[in-house]
Design a protein around this motif. Structure first.
Motif, PDB file in Angstrom:
ATOM      1  N   GLU A 444       0.833  -1.206   0.000  1.00 18.67           N
ATOM      2  CA  GLU A 444       0.000   0.000   0.000  1.00 18.67           C
ATOM      3  C   GLU A 444       0.870   1.259   0.000  1.00 18.67           C
ATOM      4  OE1 GLU A 444      -2.340  -0.449   3.480  1.00 18.67           O
ATOM      5  OE2 GLU A 444      -3.605  -2.054   2.659  1.00 18.67           O
ATOM      6  N   ARG A 445       1.908   1.252   0.810  1.00 14.40           N
ATOM      7  CA  ARG A 445       2.811   2.410   0.875  1.00 14.40           C
ATOM      8  C   ARG A 445       3.529   2.620  -0.458  1.00 14.40           C
ATOM      9  NH1 ARG A 445       5.685   3.385   5.988  1.00 14.40           N
ATOM     10  NH2 ARG A 445       4.254   3.097   7.726  1.00 14.40           N
ATOM     11  N   GLN A 446       3.929   1.505  -1.075  1.00 10.68           N
ATOM     12  CA  GLN A 446       4.649   1.646  -2.330  1.00 10.68           C
ATOM     13  C   GLN A 446       3.750   2.198  -3.425  1.00 10.68           C
ATOM     14  OE1 GLN A 446       6.873  -1.500  -5.085  1.00 10.68           O
ATOM     15  NE2 GLN A 446       8.027  -0.987  -3.231  1.00 10.68           N
ATOM     16  N   GLU A 447       2.477   1.858  -3.393  1.00  7.18           N
ATOM     17  CA  GLU A 447       1.546   2.416  -4.374  1.00  7.18           C
ATOM     18  C   GLU A 447       1.464   3.932  -4.222  1.00  7.18           C
ATOM     19  OE1 GLU A 447      -3.089   1.830  -5.894  1.00  7.18           O
ATOM     20  OE2 GLU A 447      -2.266   0.557  -4.301  1.00  7.18           O
ATOM     21  N   ARG A 461       9.277   4.854 -16.642  1.00 11.84           N
ATOM     22  CA  ARG A 461       9.907   3.686 -17.255  1.00 11.84           C
ATOM     23  C   ARG A 461      11.204   3.291 -16.546  1.00 11.84           C
ATOM     24  NH1 ARG A 461      10.244   6.149 -23.143  1.00 11.84           N
ATOM     25  NH2 ARG A 461      10.964   7.853 -21.772  1.00 11.84           N
ATOM     26  N   SER A 462      11.759   4.199 -15.766  1.00 18.20           N
ATOM     27  CA  SER A 462      13.036   3.912 -15.099  1.00 18.20           C
ATOM     28  C   SER A 462      12.851   3.305 -13.716  1.00 18.20           C
ATOM     29  CB  SER A 462      13.857   5.202 -14.966  1.00 18.20           C
ATOM     30  OG  SER A 462      13.332   6.048 -13.932  1.00 18.20           O
ATOM     31  N   VAL A 463      11.601   3.159 -13.259  1.00 17.05           N
ATOM     32  CA  VAL A 463      11.346   2.795 -11.867  1.00 17.05           C
ATOM     33  C   VAL A 463      11.289   1.273 -11.710  1.00 17.05           C
ATOM     34  CG1 VAL A 463       9.775   3.027  -9.904  1.00 17.05           C
ATOM     35  CG2 VAL A 463      10.076   4.941 -11.507  1.00 17.05           C
ATOM     36  N   THR A 464      12.087   0.756 -10.793  1.00 15.76           N
ATOM     37  CA  THR A 464      12.027  -0.648 -10.390  1.00 15.76           C
ATOM     38  C   THR A 464      12.090  -0.675  -8.869  1.00 15.76           C
ATOM     39  OG1 THR A 464      14.443  -0.917 -10.472  1.00 15.76           O
ATOM     40  CG2 THR A 464      13.206  -1.409 -12.484  1.00 15.76           C
ATOM     41  N   GLY A 465      11.969  -1.845  -8.283  1.00 17.91           N
ATOM     42  CA  GLY A 465      12.099  -1.903  -6.833  1.00 17.91           C
ATOM     43  C   GLY A 465      11.533  -3.157  -6.227  1.00 17.91           C
ATOM     44  N   GLY A 466      11.851  -3.352  -4.947  1.00 16.44           N
ATOM     45  CA  GLY A 466      11.343  -4.474  -4.180  1.00 16.44           C
ATOM     46  C   GLY A 466      10.348  -3.999  -3.145  1.00 16.44           C
ATOM     47  N   PRO A 467      10.059  -4.802  -2.136  1.00 18.19           N
ATOM     48  CA  PRO A 467       9.015  -4.453  -1.164  1.00 18.19           C
ATOM     49  C   PRO A 467       9.297  -3.200  -0.343  1.00 18.19           C
ATOM     50  CG  PRO A 467       9.533  -6.799  -1.066  1.00 18.19           C
ATOM     51  CD  PRO A 467      10.571  -6.171  -1.933  1.00 18.19           C
ATOM     52  N   LEU A 468      10.571  -2.866  -0.111  1.00 17.46           N
ATOM     53  CA  LEU A 468      10.895  -1.778   0.809  1.00 17.46           C
ATOM     54  C   LEU A 468      11.190  -0.448   0.130  1.00 17.46           C
ATOM     55  CD1 LEU A 468      13.243  -3.530   3.406  1.00 17.46           C
ATOM     56  CD2 LEU A 468      10.772  -3.216   3.507  1.00 17.46           C
ATOM     57  N   HIS A 469      11.525  -0.455  -1.162  1.00 19.73           N
ATOM     58  CA  HIS A 469      11.973   0.787  -1.778  1.00 19.73           C
ATOM     59  C   HIS A 469      11.819   0.730  -3.296  1.00 19.73           C
ATOM     60  CE1 HIS A 469      15.568  -1.867  -1.826  1.00 19.73           C
ATOM     61  NE2 HIS A 469      15.585  -1.460  -3.064  1.00 19.73           N
ATOM     62  N   LEU A 470      12.017   1.885  -3.929  1.00 21.78           N
ATOM     63  CA  LEU A 470      12.018   1.994  -5.387  1.00 21.78           C
ATOM     64  C   LEU A 470      13.343   2.608  -5.833  1.00 21.78           C
ATOM     65  CD1 LEU A 470       8.400   3.340  -6.088  1.00 21.78           C
ATOM     66  CD2 LEU A 470       9.243   0.985  -6.331  1.00 21.78           C
ATOM     67  N   TRP A 471      13.805   2.148  -6.980  1.00 20.83           N
ATOM     68  CA  TRP A 471      15.062   2.608  -7.580  1.00 20.83           C
ATOM     69  C   TRP A 471      14.717   3.250  -8.915  1.00 20.83           C
ATOM     70  CZ3 TRP A 471      20.122   3.100  -6.471  1.00 20.83           C
ATOM     71  CH2 TRP A 471      21.083   3.051  -7.482  1.00 20.83           C
ATOM     72  N   MET A 472      15.300   4.418  -9.194  1.00 16.19           N
ATOM     73  CA  MET A 472      14.871   5.154 -10.384  1.00 16.19           C
ATOM     74  C   MET A 472      15.971   6.089 -10.851  1.00 16.19           C
ATOM     75  SD  MET A 472      12.383   7.536  -8.117  1.00 16.19           S
ATOM     76  CE  MET A 472      12.109   6.065  -7.119  1.00 16.19           C
ATOM     77  N   ILE A 510      18.536   7.466  -7.828  1.00 19.08           N
ATOM     78  CA  ILE A 510      18.220   7.653  -6.420  1.00 19.08           C
ATOM     79  C   ILE A 510      17.373   6.471  -5.963  1.00 19.08           C
ATOM     80  CG2 ILE A 510      18.327  10.173  -6.497  1.00 19.08           C
ATOM     81  CD1 ILE A 510      15.239  10.189  -6.471  1.00 19.08           C
ATOM     82  N   ARG A 511      17.377   6.246  -4.652  1.00 18.84           N
ATOM     83  CA  ARG A 511      16.536   5.202  -4.062  1.00 18.84           C
ATOM     84  C   ARG A 511      15.605   5.849  -3.055  1.00 18.84           C
ATOM     85  NH1 ARG A 511      18.149   0.399   0.100  1.00 18.84           N
ATOM     86  NH2 ARG A 511      17.720   2.135   1.506  1.00 18.84           N
ATOM     87  N   LEU A 512      14.307   5.538  -3.166  1.00 21.93           N
ATOM     88  CA  LEU A 512      13.307   6.084  -2.253  1.00 21.93           C
ATOM     89  C   LEU A 512      12.653   4.940  -1.485  1.00 21.93           C
ATOM     90  CD1 LEU A 512      11.500   8.763  -4.490  1.00 21.93           C
ATOM     91  CD2 LEU A 512      13.482   9.058  -2.986  1.00 21.93           C
ATOM     92  N   SER A 513      12.569   5.098  -0.174  1.00 23.17           N
ATOM     93  CA  SER A 513      11.993   4.062   0.673  1.00 23.17           C
ATOM     94  C   SER A 513      10.506   4.305   0.889  1.00 23.17           C
ATOM     95  CB  SER A 513      12.703   4.037   2.024  1.00 23.17           C
ATOM     96  OG  SER A 513      12.022   3.208   2.946  1.00 23.17           O
ATOM     97  N   ASN A 514       9.721   3.238   0.781  1.00 23.64           N
ATOM     98  CA  ASN A 514       8.305   3.317   1.135  1.00 23.64           C
ATOM     99  C   ASN A 514       8.048   2.659   2.491  1.00 23.64           C
ATOM    100  OD1 ASN A 514       8.780   1.001  -1.005  1.00 23.64           O
ATOM    101  ND2 ASN A 514       7.240   0.215   0.415  1.00 23.64           N
ATOM    102  N   ALA A 515       9.135   2.317   3.203  1.00 24.38           N
ATOM    103  CA  ALA A 515       9.002   1.585   4.463  1.00 24.38           C
ATOM    104  C   ALA A 515       9.431   2.382   5.672  1.00 24.38           C
ATOM    105  CB  ALA A 515       9.834   0.298   4.398  1.00 24.38           C
TER     106      ALA A 515
END
Length: 538
Positions: A444-447, A461-472, A510-515
């Protein structure tokens, strides 16, 4: 009707000096010359006076320039304790070791402050070694050796230490704790609101009651916890388990155990900055191996092995940090075939094992490793709490023995209380439900995070990531290091991707955390990051 309080006779007795003098107490304190300055009106001192000569405080008979100088000194302090501290520091500068300073009552009268304020100021000076107290006698100027260390010539250390190999600077941004008014979009641990508080509390209560928990534990860790980790790897039972205080400690231990200074360690590029730092701190040379959104490229890995002769591969097959990529099923056999043909040691960092969907989860590489090429690392700090610093290193044969031997000389064992607590949590019937809730709330946070990226100039198009963060890719092509600094000025922390490459940096990320922060603050954090982007783009 005003409230009145009776005098504190115990304090009055101390202030009056009605306690016998100790052998080490100066018998005839010398009065320090008076400090020029104004008399500050305050409460009358109706209590008994201290015995013996004391340091003189401010007087009325001073020149106007002297009054202004002292007043400016007081005004430069940010608080009442600061003003008292400045006054006492002036007396200390004029005095000599052993001189007695004004009592609490005298300072209250001279400076018009409360006893709590005086005690707070004196406590700071005691901690700094500027003054010392003698029970029943008062506060005295401390000897210079107690006030400050001598300034020596430490230039010789540069030659003795040699070249710098530490990776400490790489981890500094991850260790930084945001200020209360900064929104955290950088941290790697889930927000405290996501911890299983009730599970941990129950587990701790049970753990401290278990026999022997306050004593030593085996170097490898307590048997039930090691057995639990071993069962998670699969039924073959070929790997032995050693407990470490967290995943970062496990990586450092592995690199120092299995390689010599100057050896090569192959790493996906980009990769976890903590692994890069641990390798460099061990004196190893990280060599980048290309990867894409399906994990490491087998042909790139083969070329790196042929070129460097490297015999250690560090890899994150599940939820790669920072890109979030998971090694494609068809690439896994190729990686393990290379390991067998070239005699590679594969360090598998399974850092987010618990956050993968159990119904679609791929088995670790170590689960099908009869020849013992894989050293598997699994941590519980992301799924339980960073305070429960428990991780497991699983390996086989001589590799395990080498790791165990290194562990035994650096830190005898992990706290049995923490091991018992972790075991209790992961074997509790509520553990699977906690993991399910954690995965749902992180999604939910990542959304929320994804929804706001395009507005701040991120190419979706540059955004990827796992459960805790996104990389872009860095918004609008901005320098990620400059953006990190500008973001902090605007009250939000982000991670620059520059240090996450073990070799050359091909692009800005950059890396952004959703956690890390409260979920409700993600949108506000993106707004602040957007302001930083606009400022740098102007």
């Amino acid at each position: 009707m005003p409230t009145t309080h009776p005098p504190n006779t115990g304090t009055a007795a101390l202030v009056a000096g009605r306690v016998k003098e100790k052998m080490s107490t100066p018998t005839a304190p010398r009065a320090i010359p008076a400090v020029s300055g104004p008399a500050v009106s305050g409460p009358a001192d109706s209590g008994p006076a201290d015995s013996g000569p004391t340091v003189s405080g401010p007087t009325d008979s001073v020149s106007r320039p002297g009054w202004i100088a002292l007043f400016s000194r007081f005004m430069s302090q940010d608080s009442a304790p600061g003003r008292v501290r400045a006054h006492l520091e002036t007396l200390v500068a004029r005095g000599r070791p052993g001189d007695r300073l004004p009592s609490v009552r005298e300072l209250m009268s001279q400076l018009g402050v409360s006893p709590t304020t005086v005690r707070a100021a004196v406590a700071e000076l005691i901690r700094s070694g500027t003054v010392e107290t003698v029970p029943g006698r008062g506060t005295f100027v401390a000897a210079p050796s107690r006030r400050r260390a001598r300034s020596g010539d430490r230039a010789w250390q540069t030659l003795a230490l040699g070249s710098t190999i530490t990776g400490e600077d790489l981890l500094a941004p991850l260790r930084a704790t945001p200020t209360p008014d900064t929104i955290d979009l950088a941290g790697g641990y889930p927000h405290p609101g996501l911890y299983p508080d009730s599970l941990i509390t129950r587990a701790l209560r049970r753990a401290v009651r278990r026999p022997g928990v306050l004593g030593r534990a085996p170097v490898e860790g307590i048997a039930p916890l090691r057995e639990w980790f071993a069962e998670q790897l699969g039924p073959d039972g070929g790997h032995r388990v050693l407990i470490t205080p967290g995943g970062q400690a496990a990586l450092s231990l592995i690199f120092r155990s299995l390689a010599l200074t100057g050896d090569t360690v192959l790493m996906e590029s980009p990769t976890y900055v903590g692994a890069v730092g641990a390798a460099r701190a061990a004196g190893l040379v990280p060599v980048p191996v290309p990867m894409d959104d399906q994990g490491v490229l087998a042909e790139g890995l083969a070329a790196a092995v042929d070129r460097t002769g490297g015999r250690i591969l560090y890899i994150q097959p599940r939820f790669h940090n920072p890109t979030g990529a998971t090694l494609a099923p068809e690439r896994r056999p190729a990686v393990m075939d290379l390991a067998r043909r070239h005699g590679l040691i594969v360090v598998e960092d399974d850092w987010l094992h618990d956050l993968d969907d159990p119904w679609h989860r791929q088995e670790p590489l170590a689960a099908d490793d009869p020849d013992g090429h894989v050293v598997h690392v699994r941590s519980l700090t992301k799924s339980i709490s960073p305070a429960v610093r428990i991780a497991a290193v699983s390996a086989a044969g001589a590799i395990f023995e080498r790791i165990r031997a290194t562990r035994s000389v650096e830190d005898f064992f992990v706290s049995p209380i923490m091991q018992e607590t972790a075991l209790d949590v992961v074997t509790d019937p509520a553990w699977p439900r906690h993991l399910e809730r954690l995965r749902s709330r992180l999604a939910e946070r990542q959304e929320l995070l994804r929804d706001g990226l395009e507005a701040i100039g991120v190419d979706p198009r540059s955004v990827t990531g796992g459960p805790l963060h996104l990389w872009m890719a860095s918004p609008r092509g901005l320098d990620p290091d400059e953006l990190r600094v500008a973001a902090l000025r605007n009250g939000v922390s982000v991670v620059s991707g520059t240090s996450w490459y073990p070799g050359d940096v091909p692009c800005g990320n950059i890396r952004l955390s959703n956690a890390a922060g409260p979920g409700a603050e993600i949108t506000v954090g993106l707004e602040r990051l957007g302001r930083a982007v606009d400022q740098l783009s102007a």
